[in-house]
Design a protein around this motif. Structure first.
Motif, PDB file in Angstrom:
ATOM      1  N   PRO A  17      -9.973 -90.178  73.987  1.00  0.00           N
ATOM      2  CA  PRO A  17      -8.816 -90.779  74.653  1.00  0.00           C
ATOM      3  C   PRO A  17      -7.519 -89.975  74.570  1.00  0.00           C
ATOM      4  O   PRO A  17      -6.797 -89.900  75.567  1.00  0.00           O
ATOM      5  CB  PRO A  17      -8.668 -92.136  73.961  1.00  0.00           C
ATOM      6  CG  PRO A  17      -9.504 -92.076  72.737  1.00  0.00           C
ATOM      7  CD  PRO A  17     -10.582 -91.089  72.994  1.00  0.00           C
ATOM      8  N   ALA A  67      -3.077 -86.533  81.448  1.00  0.00           N
ATOM      9  CA  ALA A  67      -2.362 -87.314  82.463  1.00  0.00           C
ATOM     10  C   ALA A  67      -0.844 -87.176  82.286  1.00  0.00           C
ATOM     11  O   ALA A  67      -0.100 -87.086  83.264  1.00  0.00           O
ATOM     12  CB  ALA A  67      -2.767 -88.783  82.378  1.00  0.00           C
ATOM     13  N   GLU A 102     -16.097 -90.752  74.715  1.00  0.00           N
ATOM     14  CA  GLU A 102     -14.674 -90.710  75.083  1.00  0.00           C
ATOM     15  C   GLU A 102     -13.870 -89.804  74.157  1.00  0.00           C
ATOM     16  O   GLU A 102     -14.260 -89.563  73.005  1.00  0.00           O
ATOM     17  CB  GLU A 102     -14.070 -92.124  75.052  1.00  0.00           C
ATOM     18  CG  GLU A 102     -14.382 -92.956  76.296  1.00  0.00           C
ATOM     19  CD  GLU A 102     -13.146 -93.708  76.814  1.00  0.00           C
ATOM     20  OE1 GLU A 102     -12.080 -93.090  76.981  1.00  0.00           O
ATOM     21  OE2 GLU A 102     -13.275 -94.922  77.052  1.00  0.00           O
ATOM     22  N   ILE A 162     -10.121 -94.967  76.459  1.00  0.00           N
ATOM     23  CA  ILE A 162      -9.151 -95.327  77.497  1.00  0.00           C
ATOM     24  C   ILE A 162      -9.604 -96.605  78.190  1.00  0.00           C
ATOM     25  O   ILE A 162      -8.810 -97.379  78.689  1.00  0.00           O
ATOM     26  CB  ILE A 162      -9.029 -94.195  78.541  1.00  0.00           C
ATOM     27  CG1 ILE A 162      -8.596 -92.895  77.875  1.00  0.00           C
ATOM     28  CG2 ILE A 162      -8.072 -94.569  79.652  1.00  0.00           C
ATOM     29  CD1 ILE A 162      -7.185 -92.874  77.397  1.00  0.00           C
ATOM     30  N   LYS A 196      -6.795 -95.516  86.294  1.00  0.00           N
ATOM     31  CA  LYS A 196      -5.862 -96.601  85.939  1.00  0.00           C
ATOM     32  C   LYS A 196      -4.457 -96.303  86.450  1.00  0.00           C
ATOM     33  O   LYS A 196      -3.687 -97.197  86.748  1.00  0.00           O
ATOM     34  CB  LYS A 196      -5.832 -96.809  84.429  1.00  0.00           C
ATOM     35  CG  LYS A 196      -7.039 -97.605  83.960  1.00  0.00           C
ATOM     36  CD  LYS A 196      -7.036 -97.883  82.477  1.00  0.00           C
ATOM     37  CE  LYS A 196      -8.426 -98.343  82.071  1.00  0.00           C
ATOM     38  NZ  LYS A 196      -8.484 -99.505  81.222  1.00  0.00           N
ATOM     39  N   SER A 204     -13.094 -89.983  79.743  1.00  0.00           N
ATOM     40  CA  SER A 204     -11.766 -90.519  79.419  1.00  0.00           C
ATOM     41  C   SER A 204     -10.766 -90.192  80.521  1.00  0.00           C
ATOM     42  O   SER A 204      -9.916 -91.006  80.873  1.00  0.00           O
ATOM     43  CB  SER A 204     -11.273 -89.944  78.085  1.00  0.00           C
ATOM     44  OG  SER A 204     -11.971 -90.531  77.016  1.00  0.00           O
ATOM     45  N   ASN A 205     -10.863 -88.984  81.074  1.00  0.00           N
ATOM     46  CA  ASN A 205      -9.962 -88.595  82.151  1.00  0.00           C
ATOM     47  C   ASN A 205     -10.167 -89.461  83.393  1.00  0.00           C
ATOM     48  O   ASN A 205      -9.202 -89.852  84.043  1.00  0.00           O
ATOM     49  CB  ASN A 205     -10.180 -87.122  82.525  1.00  0.00           C
ATOM     50  CG  ASN A 205      -9.087 -86.237  81.968  1.00  0.00           C
ATOM     51  OD1 ASN A 205      -7.967 -86.256  82.455  1.00  0.00           O
ATOM     52  ND2 ASN A 205      -9.396 -85.493  80.931  1.00  0.00           N
ATOM     53  N   ILE A 211      -0.758 -97.548  78.464  1.00  0.00           N
ATOM     54  CA  ILE A 211      -0.645 -96.126  78.801  1.00  0.00           C
ATOM     55  C   ILE A 211       0.821 -95.771  79.057  1.00  0.00           C
ATOM     56  O   ILE A 211       1.330 -94.768  78.545  1.00  0.00           O
ATOM     57  CB  ILE A 211      -1.528 -95.789  80.029  1.00  0.00           C
ATOM     58  CG1 ILE A 211      -3.002 -96.036  79.692  1.00  0.00           C
ATOM     59  CG2 ILE A 211      -1.311 -94.350  80.476  1.00  0.00           C
ATOM     60  CD1 ILE A 211      -3.955 -95.851  80.854  1.00  0.00           C
ATOM     61  N   TYR A 232     -11.287 -92.574  83.557  1.00  0.00           N
ATOM     62  CA  TYR A 232     -10.690 -93.896  83.304  1.00  0.00           C
ATOM     63  C   TYR A 232      -9.164 -93.834  83.403  1.00  0.00           C
ATOM     64  O   TYR A 232      -8.528 -94.660  84.036  1.00  0.00           O
ATOM     65  CB  TYR A 232     -11.061 -94.404  81.907  1.00  0.00           C
ATOM     66  CG  TYR A 232     -12.494 -94.876  81.746  1.00  0.00           C
ATOM     67  CD1 TYR A 232     -13.110 -95.656  82.720  1.00  0.00           C
ATOM     68  CD2 TYR A 232     -13.225 -94.567  80.599  1.00  0.00           C
ATOM     69  CE1 TYR A 232     -14.418 -96.097  82.553  1.00  0.00           C
ATOM     70  CE2 TYR A 232     -14.526 -95.011  80.431  1.00  0.00           C
ATOM     71  CZ  TYR A 232     -15.120 -95.782  81.409  1.00  0.00           C
ATOM     72  OH  TYR A 232     -16.402 -96.224  81.245  1.00  0.00           O
ATOM     73  N   CYS A 233      -8.580 -92.832  82.748  1.00  0.00           N
ATOM     74  CA  CYS A 233      -7.121 -92.767  82.645  1.00  0.00           C
ATOM     75  C   CYS A 233      -6.488 -92.507  84.012  1.00  0.00           C
ATOM     76  O   CYS A 233      -5.551 -93.188  84.418  1.00  0.00           O
ATOM     77  CB  CYS A 233      -6.740 -91.674  81.651  1.00  0.00           C
ATOM     78  SG  CYS A 233      -5.004 -91.695  81.210  1.00  0.00           S
ATOM     79  N   ALA A 288      -7.339 -87.317  77.240  1.00  0.00           N
ATOM     80  CA  ALA A 288      -7.082 -87.835  78.580  1.00  0.00           C
ATOM     81  C   ALA A 288      -5.612 -88.223  78.730  1.00  0.00           C
ATOM     82  O   ALA A 288      -4.999 -87.994  79.775  1.00  0.00           O
ATOM     83  CB  ALA A 288      -7.974 -89.038  78.864  1.00  0.00           C
ATOM     84  N   LEU A 289      -5.038 -88.810  77.671  1.00  0.00           N
ATOM     85  CA  LEU A 289      -3.625 -89.215  77.730  1.00  0.00           C
ATOM     86  C   LEU A 289      -2.724 -87.995  77.877  1.00  0.00           C
ATOM     87  O   LEU A 289      -1.791 -87.982  78.675  1.00  0.00           O
ATOM     88  CB  LEU A 289      -3.245 -90.009  76.474  1.00  0.00           C
ATOM     89  CG  LEU A 289      -3.850 -91.412  76.360  1.00  0.00           C
ATOM     90  CD1 LEU A 289      -3.672 -91.970  74.952  1.00  0.00           C
ATOM     91  CD2 LEU A 289      -3.218 -92.357  77.376  1.00  0.00           C
TER      92      LEU A 289
END
Lengths: 182, 309
Positions: free
Chosen positions: B138, B145, B136, B12, B181, B174-175, B20, B177-178, B141-142
């Motif tokens: 990713p 979110a 990570e 991420i 952001k 990763s969470n 994203i 960062y996501c 995390a995506l």
């Protein structure tokens, strides 16, 4: 760029009204028929026809929107929009008569993708095609419309633009003719 | 409309906010697709994807496999346990042999942090990181979110807690960062032995008190205790951990507010969260799994769009 008016606001309204009556002749009260507009521009024709049909019919016909992005045949072949519009078909099309609606019929490739996308929602008993403008003799595929607002003869480099009152300020269809440089 | 700003999905950290948003927007459409009677679109008929997993996984591998199949891509699965890796083949050789069979994309899970990034520099295929050691993960995390946004709306200003084994978790990093952001505030909570030193340099709050954390947050993401990565004990016993950091329905009731409960799975029922909470209406664990397929479809689709014909 030179432009030529194909339908002015008054002709536009008459044409959509006639298309509605043609539909009524074949589908009567729409008890077993549904209208599905192709994203992004066919949905405006559906909502306009729905306004008119509501005035005539006791119960308005069922309508939906269909996006064909994921069913296109030119993915990764050219710059095409990757991000789709909304598909909204919250009813079954199984054994229904489906009328696919789009603003302009040109190569027929959009309709081919539309048919493909439509069948992922079930097996309709019949599918018909309604378009506001048919650019005839320009087909890449053997696809023809059942209901046509107006047929026009165009060249490949010309562009047909359909404007809608609620989006573009005025109901109008125009043909844009590019100047050729000698 | 353009594709992603990155050539591979490695983490991420190197995604932009636009990337994203683009993934979320595409995933929204795929969520509609996977709820159709026929849950499949023909977009990627000419793409082959290899799931290359050097670590165990059920959910992630199945999710990637389904995502690829629902885009009409071909999928092959590789697991290290029954492969030539046992005979001493290197990572690059293994993957390049797979790619030589005309594979376009590789989903890689590996125990070493940076494995996906390393591979992306030495192979021609598109690489999607499905977890590299404690670094990570990713797509998790995506999807976390994305699931949160379905419940909370825009995440800007929302408070999200990540609770449990932060030290060994790639999901946590990763969470963080996501969520950051997307403008959310993040707090990590767990026993001090499982919170990495210096994590506050990432701009997250730190707490060692579960109730305090839950009162602060709008949503809590409970991470699994990764016993397989713990070579020495980090807490006295699982029972002791569950008493201090396990979520029960009694604690939920004592909060006098509702929070969203998440878990990336697999759950140790009765350790991180009790069965009654996991199966309650506050839990969105199964939404996370459903959204996982849609998010992975979006990532595969957007990366595949960059592959030259």
């Amino acid at each position: 760029m030179e432009k030529q008016v194909i339908l002015d606001p008054q002709q536009f309204d008459l044409t959509v009204t006639r298309l509605c009556h043609e539909l009524l002749e074949q589908h009567a009260d729409f008890s077993n028929s549904v209208l599905i507009g192709l994203q992004p521009r066919g949905i405006h024709l559906v909502s306009r026809m729905l306004d008119k049909l509501q005035e005539i019919l006791p119960t308005p016909p069922i309508c939906g929107n269909l996006d064909i992005t994921f069913h296109r045949d030119d993915f990764r072949r050219r710059e095409i929009p990757l991000i789709p519009s909304v598909t909204n078909i919250d009813f079954s099309i199984e054994n229904k008569k489906v009328i696919l609606v789009d603003d302009v019929l040109y190569t027929g490739r959009t309709i081919r993708s539309g048919l493909d996308a439509l069948l992922t929602f079930g097996r309709p008993i019949q599918v018909q095609l309604l378009v506001l403008i048919d650019r005839r003799f320009k087909r890449d595929l053997p696809i023809q419309a059942d209901y046509i607002g107006k047929s026009v003869d165009t060249l490949n480099h010309e562009r047909v633009k359909v404007s809608w009152k609620n989006i573009d300020g005025e109901d109008r269809v125009e043909l844009y003719i590019k100047q050729t440089h000698e | 409309m353009s594709s992603l700003s990155v050539d591979h999905l490695l983490g991420i950290r190197n995604l932009s906010v636009d990337d994203i948003e683009r993934i979320f927007q595409t995933a929204q459409s795929f969520k509609e697709v996977i709820n159709r009677p026929i849950k499949k679109v023909p977009s990627l008929r000419d793409i082959t994807l290899a799931n290359v997993f050097f670590e165990n996984s059920t959910r992630t591998r199945l999710s990637f496999e389904l995502a690829a199949k629902r885009l009409s891509a071909d999928v092959i699965n590789f697991t290290a346990s029954n492969s030539s890796v046992k005979k001493g083949e290197t990572l690059i050789d293994t993957v390049n042999n797979i790619i030589a069979m005309k594979v376009d994309m590789v989903v890689l899970r590996h125990a070493s942090p940076g494995a996906a990034s390393f591979l992306s520099k030495h192979t021609k295929a598109k690489i999607i990181n499905a977890g590299d050691g404690t670094h990570e993960h990713p797509t998790q995390a995506l999807l976390d979110a994305f699931s949160l946004r379905e419940k909370l709306g825009e995440l800007n200003g929302k408070r999200i807690a990540i609770i449990g084994d932060i030290l060994h978790s790639r999901v946590a990093l990763s969470n963080i960062y996501c969520l950051q952001k997307l403008g959310a505030e993040v707090l990590v909570c767990g026993p001090s032995s499982l919170i990495p030193k210096g994590i506050d340099s990432l701009g997250v709050k730190v707490s060692h008190d579960l109730t305090e954390t839950l009162l602060w947050c709008d949503a809590a993401n409970f991470l699994r205790i990764q016993l397989e990565r713990q070579d020495s004990p980090f807490f006295p016993s699982l029972r002791d951990y569950a008493l201090q950091f396990g979520l029960t329905s009694e604690i939920m009731e004592s909060l006098n507010k509702s929070i969203i409960v998440m878990h990336p799975g697999p759950i140790n029922r009765g350790v991180e969260i009790s069965s009654s909470v996991a199966d309650s209406s506050d839990s969105i664990i199964l939404d996370q799994v459903e959204n996982g397929v849609a998010i992975r479809m979006a990532v595969i689709y957007l990366l595949a769009a960059q592959i030259e014909r």
